[in-house]
Design a protein around this motif. Structure first.
Motif, PDB file in Angstrom:
ATOM      1  N   UNK A 123       0.698  -1.130  -0.160  1.00  9.63           N
ATOM      2  CA  UNK A 123       0.043  -0.150   0.034  1.00  9.63           C
ATOM      3  C   UNK A 123       0.736   1.376   0.006  1.00  9.63           C
ATOM      4  N   UNK A 124       0.479   2.161  -0.894  1.00  8.80           N
ATOM      5  CA  UNK A 124       1.390   3.262  -1.133  1.00  8.80           C
ATOM      6  C   UNK A 124       2.843   3.241  -0.800  1.00  8.80           C
ATOM      7  N   UNK A 125       3.355   2.054  -1.697  1.00 12.78           N
ATOM      8  CA  UNK A 125       4.633   1.768  -1.335  1.00 12.78           C
ATOM      9  C   UNK A 125       5.857   2.502  -1.511  1.00 12.78           C
ATOM     10  N   UNK A 126       5.502   3.509  -2.834  1.00 11.15           N
ATOM     11  CA  UNK A 126       6.333   4.372  -3.294  1.00 11.15           C
ATOM     12  C   UNK A 126       6.165   5.770  -3.054  1.00 11.15           C
ATOM     13  N   UNK A 127       5.062   5.979  -2.019  1.00 14.21           N
ATOM     14  CA  UNK A 127       4.776   7.335  -1.678  1.00 14.21           C
ATOM     15  C   UNK A 127       5.274   7.686  -0.313  1.00 14.21           C
ATOM     16  N   UNK A 128       5.084   9.071  -0.113  1.00 14.92           N
ATOM     17  CA  UNK A 128       5.664   9.562   1.250  1.00 14.92           C
ATOM     18  C   UNK A 128       4.723   9.202   2.124  1.00 14.92           C
ATOM     19  N   UNK A 129       5.112   9.519   3.358  1.00 19.40           N
ATOM     20  CA  UNK A 129       4.528   9.262   4.759  1.00 19.40           C
ATOM     21  C   UNK A 129       3.140   9.988   4.663  1.00 19.40           C
ATOM     22  N   UNK A 130       3.317  11.384   4.247  1.00 21.92           N
ATOM     23  CA  UNK A 130       2.167  12.140   4.024  1.00 21.92           C
ATOM     24  C   UNK A 130       1.117  11.626   2.918  1.00 21.92           C
ATOM     25  N   UNK A 131       1.625  11.228   2.026  1.00 20.18           N
ATOM     26  CA  UNK A 131       0.762  10.770   0.836  1.00 20.18           C
ATOM     27  C   UNK A 131       0.022   9.503   1.514  1.00 20.18           C
ATOM     28  N   UNK A 132       0.550   8.604   2.181  1.00 22.70           N
ATOM     29  CA  UNK A 132      -0.053   7.369   2.815  1.00 22.70           C
ATOM     30  C   UNK A 132      -1.165   7.882   3.558  1.00 22.70           C
TER      31      UNK A 132
END
Length: 360
Positions: A193-202
């Motif tokens: 889940x949201x593997x390549x996204x930032x913490x904030x994106x998650x």
């Protein structure tokens, strides 16, 4: 009595007493000297569980909808009926064989613990003023006593460099803390889940999931979160402003902060009830508060004050269990506070835990 200290007898008053009244007198003197009240929550603003925002936070705390793969919740590792923890040496967050089984018996299909560290209790989290987490990676920049980090001077989180203010941290340490388990792959996020996204994106994606908008639209088969948030924050023309990651964190933190349990036998003794603890406990208390030079155990040098912690970091040389945090030559070590400060004095140093409710 003469007590052996480093090979030399030292004259001192006997620590272990058989006379209860003398023990009481000695402890009363220590209590006065150290200014103990028995109640570390005195003077603090603590929410009650009955408040609507705390009730919303409770529902968020227990929902697996905040798990990236929807197989873990905050309560997966911090169950109130297990003392705010999980009764496991190391936690199993995502990927559990039975995601609905909590505490002892919770297993992972690979036969390994998925979280590198023991789950600290959420009980009395409102009483921390300096640091959250074993390595202190959530840090109050002001460290003002009695405010849980809400002194207006800012909070540092892992999203920003050490010593810098995170503008999205929230108003107190608990608020800041509640934003990070859902970004940890081992704890709640998962590895896809949201593997390549930032913490904030998650976080924003999870808020969109609950609000049923944007990239989270349609991810929940049943979704009543809009009504839940409206019951606390009121209606809004823009659902993206109603269900946000900041409000999720605020609600969860208020539920966690309501878990303040300080009505202990020791508190009753400090407040004047001499019968609240046993004679053995009184002898233990005397050892606890007496220095090693005077024949005691000197526990209070670290577990100090009414909250029984100096909120500092110490190296205890306790052997590590589990797979570590990826440190060292073998990548199976955990360097503790050093991971944040990069100062050698902090190598293998960890935060002093509070001892309140240690029984559970």
């Amino acid at each position: 009595a003469a007590v052996e200290t480093a090979g030399a007898p030292v004259e001192q008053e006997t620590v272990v007493q058989s006379d209860g009244s003398l023990l009481d007198m000695q402890l009363r003197a220590i209590i006065a000297e150290q200014g103990l009240t028995g109640d570390p929550s005195t003077g603090r603003e603590i929410p009650t569980i009955d408040e609507p925002i705390a009730q919303l936070g409770k529902r968020l705390f227990f929902t697996q909808a905040l798990g990236g793969d929807m197989d873990s919740a905050c309560a997966s590792c911090h169950l109130p009926t297990l003392g705010g923890g999980d009764d496991l040496p190391l936690s199993i967050g995502v990927g559990a064989d039975d995601p609905h089984l909590l505490g002892p018996g919770r297993t992972h299909y690979e036969g390994e613990f998925t979280v590198p560290r023991n789950a600290p209790t959420t009980f009395n989290i409102a009483l921390w003023d300096k640091f959250i987490f074993h390595d202190g990676r959530i840090e109050s920049l002001g460290k003002t006593d009695g405010l849980n980090g809400a002194d207006g001077l800012g909070i540092r989180t892992p999203d920003v460099p050490l010593g810098q203010l995170d503008p999205l941290a929230g108003v107190n340490l608990t608020w800041a803390q509640s934003r990070f388990p859902m970004t940890s792959p081992e704890e709640m996020r998962g590895f896809d889940f949201a593997a390549h996204e930032t913490n904030q994106d998650c976080r924003d994606h999870l808020a969109a999931r609950l609000g049923n908008y944007g990239n989270g639209e349609g991810e929940l088969a049943f979704n009543n979160w809009l009504a839940e948030f409206e019951s606390v924050y009121g209606p809004s023309e823009d659902i993206k402003e109603l269900v946000t990651e900041q409000r999720i964190a605020e609600a969860i933190s208020e539920y966690e902060r309501s878990q303040t349990f300080v009505n202990t036998p020791w508190k009753a003794f400090v407040e004047g009830d001499a019968s609240a603890i046993s004679e053995a406990a009184k002898r233990g208390a005397l050892l606890f508060y007496t220095s090693t030079e005077q024949g005691g155990a000197d526990c209070a040098s670290c577990h100090s004050g009414d909250f029984f912690t100096d909120e500092d970091f110490h190296v205890q040389a306790v052997p590590q269990i589990g797979r570590g945090k990826g440190d060292g030559l073998t990548r199976t070590d955990d360097f503790g506070r050093f991971r944040e400060t990069r100062q050698l004095k902090d190598l293998y140093a960890f935060r002093t835990p509070s001892l309140i409710n240690v029984t559970v």
